[in-house]
Scaffold this motif. Structure first.
Motif, PDB file in Angstrom:
ATOM      1  N   LEU A  16      23.974 -43.898  42.429  1.00 44.03           N
ATOM      2  CA  LEU A  16      23.181 -44.554  43.462  1.00 44.03           C
ATOM      3  C   LEU A  16      22.847 -43.713  44.692  1.00 44.03           C
ATOM      4  CD1 LEU A  16      24.987 -48.030  43.457  1.00 44.03           C
ATOM      5  CD2 LEU A  16      22.959 -47.342  42.169  1.00 44.03           C
ATOM      6  N   GLU A  17      23.610 -42.664  44.977  1.00 45.37           N
ATOM      7  CA  GLU A  17      23.428 -42.011  46.273  1.00 45.37           C
ATOM      8  C   GLU A  17      22.115 -41.238  46.392  1.00 45.37           C
ATOM      9  OE1 GLU A  17      26.426 -39.134  47.192  1.00 45.37           O
ATOM     10  OE2 GLU A  17      26.533 -38.397  45.138  1.00 45.37           O
ATOM     11  N   ASN A  18      21.470 -40.959  45.278  1.00 43.08           N
ATOM     12  CA  ASN A  18      20.182 -40.259  45.339  1.00 43.08           C
ATOM     13  C   ASN A  18      18.993 -41.206  45.197  1.00 43.08           C
ATOM     14  OD1 ASN A  18      21.213 -37.582  45.702  1.00 43.08           O
ATOM     15  ND2 ASN A  18      21.830 -37.594  43.537  1.00 43.08           N
ATOM     16  N   THR A  19      19.222 -42.488  45.411  1.00 46.75           N
ATOM     17  CA  THR A  19      18.127 -43.463  45.428  1.00 46.75           C
ATOM     18  C   THR A  19      17.103 -43.056  46.489  1.00 46.75           C
ATOM     19  OG1 THR A  19      19.636 -45.243  44.762  1.00 46.75           O
ATOM     20  CG2 THR A  19      17.536 -45.881  45.781  1.00 46.75           C
ATOM     21  N   VAL A  22      17.249 -43.821  50.513  1.00 51.80           N
ATOM     22  CA  VAL A  22      18.542 -44.479  50.739  1.00 51.80           C
ATOM     23  C   VAL A  22      19.046 -44.258  52.168  1.00 51.80           C
ATOM     24  CG1 VAL A  22      19.950 -42.517  49.973  1.00 51.80           C
ATOM     25  CG2 VAL A  22      20.848 -44.845  49.766  1.00 51.80           C
ATOM     26  N   ASN A  24      22.378 -44.018  53.531  1.00 48.87           N
ATOM     27  CA  ASN A  24      23.689 -43.828  52.913  1.00 48.87           C
ATOM     28  C   ASN A  24      24.817 -44.005  53.916  1.00 48.87           C
ATOM     29  OD1 ASN A  24      25.932 -43.043  51.459  1.00 48.87           O
ATOM     30  ND2 ASN A  24      25.001 -41.192  50.622  1.00 48.87           N
ATOM     31  N   LEU A 358      21.155 -52.751  48.232  1.00 52.16           N
ATOM     32  CA  LEU A 358      20.447 -51.488  48.020  1.00 52.16           C
ATOM     33  C   LEU A 358      19.000 -51.733  47.610  1.00 52.16           C
ATOM     34  CD1 LEU A 358      20.524 -48.377  47.819  1.00 52.16           C
ATOM     35  CD2 LEU A 358      21.280 -48.647  45.443  1.00 52.16           C
ATOM     36  N   ASP A 359      18.794 -52.687  46.723  1.00 51.74           N
ATOM     37  CA  ASP A 359      17.447 -52.989  46.242  1.00 51.74           C
ATOM     38  C   ASP A 359      16.545 -53.512  47.361  1.00 51.74           C
ATOM     39  OD1 ASP A 359      15.436 -53.548  44.096  1.00 51.74           O
ATOM     40  OD2 ASP A 359      15.825 -55.613  44.705  1.00 51.74           O
ATOM     41  N   LYS A 362      17.647 -50.669  50.955  1.00 53.37           N
ATOM     42  CA  LYS A 362      17.931 -49.235  50.795  1.00 53.37           C
ATOM     43  C   LYS A 362      19.266 -48.821  51.441  1.00 53.37           C
ATOM     44  CE  LYS A 362      14.177 -48.380  48.517  1.00 53.37           C
ATOM     45  NZ  LYS A 362      14.235 -48.152  47.061  1.00 53.37           N
ATOM     46  N   VAL A 363      20.064 -49.793  51.880  1.00 51.18           N
ATOM     47  CA  VAL A 363      21.376 -49.490  52.451  1.00 51.18           C
ATOM     48  C   VAL A 363      22.389 -49.385  51.317  1.00 51.18           C
ATOM     49  CG1 VAL A 363      23.250 -50.334  53.917  1.00 51.18           C
ATOM     50  CG2 VAL A 363      20.869 -50.594  54.651  1.00 51.18           C
ATOM     51  N   LEU A 364      23.190 -48.317  51.340  1.00 49.86           N
ATOM     52  CA  LEU A 364      24.178 -48.097  50.286  1.00 49.86           C
ATOM     53  C   LEU A 364      25.580 -48.031  50.864  1.00 49.86           C
ATOM     54  CD1 LEU A 364      24.963 -47.368  47.338  1.00 49.86           C
ATOM     55  CD2 LEU A 364      24.619 -44.944  47.967  1.00 49.86           C
ATOM     56  N   ALA A 396      20.804 -48.428  59.316  1.00 46.22           N
ATOM     57  CA  ALA A 396      21.363 -49.146  58.171  1.00 46.22           C
ATOM     58  C   ALA A 396      21.895 -50.511  58.587  1.00 46.22           C
ATOM     59  CB  ALA A 396      22.469 -48.311  57.533  1.00 46.22           C
TER      60      ALA A 396
END
Length: 410
Positions: A16-19, A22, A24, A358-359, A362-364, A396
């Motif tokens: 997920l971290e390369n969405t 993102v 992050n 995330l969807d 965009k916050v992870l 975020a």
């Protein structure tokens, strides 16, 4: 064939971290720095750049350069003291550079220690929750593992009285993580001393993963930062650490194993011959530069200030949305565990919550129930890495707040 459980937090991060786009706040390193940043932090402008070298790029020093090991030793010797031994004792005198092995990050250091020291027939006690590697690897090597559960009531500090029921005749090692990941809690010096006293009476190795040391940035008034486990007067104390978390240099892959017992260091060195042989000379040089006196103070000051600033921002967020989220405020490190609930009543399903956030925003951040232990223990909890760039954290949390207002508040 050795069977080991999937390393859940790494699997989640890798996916997920390369969405794209993102935000992050899952990363656990203090906001990363570049070589240029390090040079700018240096107070001695005559000190050569860490990559200004004409050395031929051989394997280099197999256990790490003497300079780097000396600087790691100086870092670990901070707070050197012990009530159990005098200043001339080999367990309280300054740590020799020869008692340190430089590794590819703390993750390699931890693995080598377990691989070298535990196996079938051994019993290990490990604090919980913690980084999955610290209990999964010894279990995969055939050791029996008992989890030393940290409680909210005790502010996620180990209760030494629990060891009486956890330790067995075949207990080989007690595993600590200070500061703790994911809780961000601090085990104070007095508790460390009690653990050492307990282990010493029973000849048990005490292994402390100190990868977030010395980021003790938000301790209560009157509480001082605990020293490394190696300063407390016990030969069978072992510590690992790295340049990744507190020093913002995950990209150079520099970590270490340090121990007073020379036989432990020798055994780890022999095992390491079968894996990585040595670390990159370039990585070694950058690590040495970062731990040099003209750079170290500035780098740690930058990261301590960043941690304090960002923790206050996160604290205000938790307070604002206290009806749907709660925590035990961290005192150290870079991570916090926060529980979210629907309408303040029913904990969210944290894996689904992480993916939905995330969807939509965009916050992870990371779900706790798959990544840090048994699902029943972490319903609705997520781990937030808050020592990122301040602007990233602010953005975020702003969009996360909008999500909470739309989907969790009632």
């Amino acid at each position: 064939m050795v069977k080991i459980q999937p390393f859940e937090v790494e699997q989640w991060m890798n996916r997920l971290e390369n969405t794209p786009g993102v935000l992050n706040i899952a990363e656990t390193c203090a906001a990363s720095v570049s070589i240029k940043d390090l040079v700018q932090l240096c107070t001695d402008k005559d000190l050569p750049s860490p990559l200004s070298t004409s050395k031929k790029l051989t394997y280099g020093a197999i256990t790490g350069s003497k300079m780097l090991r000396q600087r790691v030793a100086s870092l670990l010797d901070r707070g050197l003291s012990s009530p159990q031994a005098d200043a001339t004792s080999p367990v309280t005198s300054p740590l020799p550079a020869e008692n340190i092995i430089i590794t590819q990050g703390a993750i390699a250091a931890n693995f080598l220690l377990f691989y070298t020291l535990v196996g079938p027939g051994d019993h290990v006690v490990c604090v919980y929750p913690t980084y999955q590697q610290l209990y999964a690897v010894p279990e995969s090597l055939g050791a029996e593992v008992s989890l030393w559960e940290l409680t909210k009531e005790n502010h996620y500090v180990p209760d030494v009285k629990d060891l009486e029921s956890l330790v067995k005749e075949n207990t080989k090692m007690i595993v600590l993580n200070n500061p703790n990941n994911p809780m961000g809690s601090t085990t104070p010096k007095s508790v460390l001393e009690d653990i050492i006293s307990f282990a010493k009476e029973r000849d048990i190795i005490v292994f402390a993963d100190e990868v977030y040391n010395p980021l003790y940035h938000s301790l209560p008034d009157g509480q001082t930062a605990p020293p490394s486990i190696l300063t407390l007067g016990y030969t069978k104390a072992v510590a690992t650490g790295s340049m990744s978390k507190a020093f913002s240099l995950a990209g150079i892959r520099i970590g270490w194993v340090a121990a007073r017992d020379e036989s432990i260091i020798e055994a780890v060195a022999h095992a390491r011959d079968y894996t990585t042989i040595s670390v990159s000379q370039l990585d070694d040089q950058v690590g040495s530069y970062a731990l040099s006196e003209p750079v170290l103070g500035s780098l740690l000051e930058r990261n301590m200030n960043l941690a304090r600033t960002n923790l206050e921002i996160l604290s205000k967020f938790v307070e604002k949305y206290h009806s749907v989220c709660s925590w035990v405020k961290p005192t150290a490190g870079t991570t916090a565990l926060v529980q979210f609930s629907k309408g303040g009543l029913v904990p969210v399903h944290d894996p689904n919550f992480v993916l939905d956030v995330l969807d939509k925003t965009k916050v992870l951040f990371m779900p706790a129930s798959p990544c840090f232990g048994l699902a029943r223990d972490f319903k609705g909890f997520v781990r937030i890495g808050y020592v990122c760039e301040t602007e990233v954290l602010k953005e975020a949390l702003e969009v996360l707040g909008g999500y909470l207002e739309k989907f969790l508040l009632e």
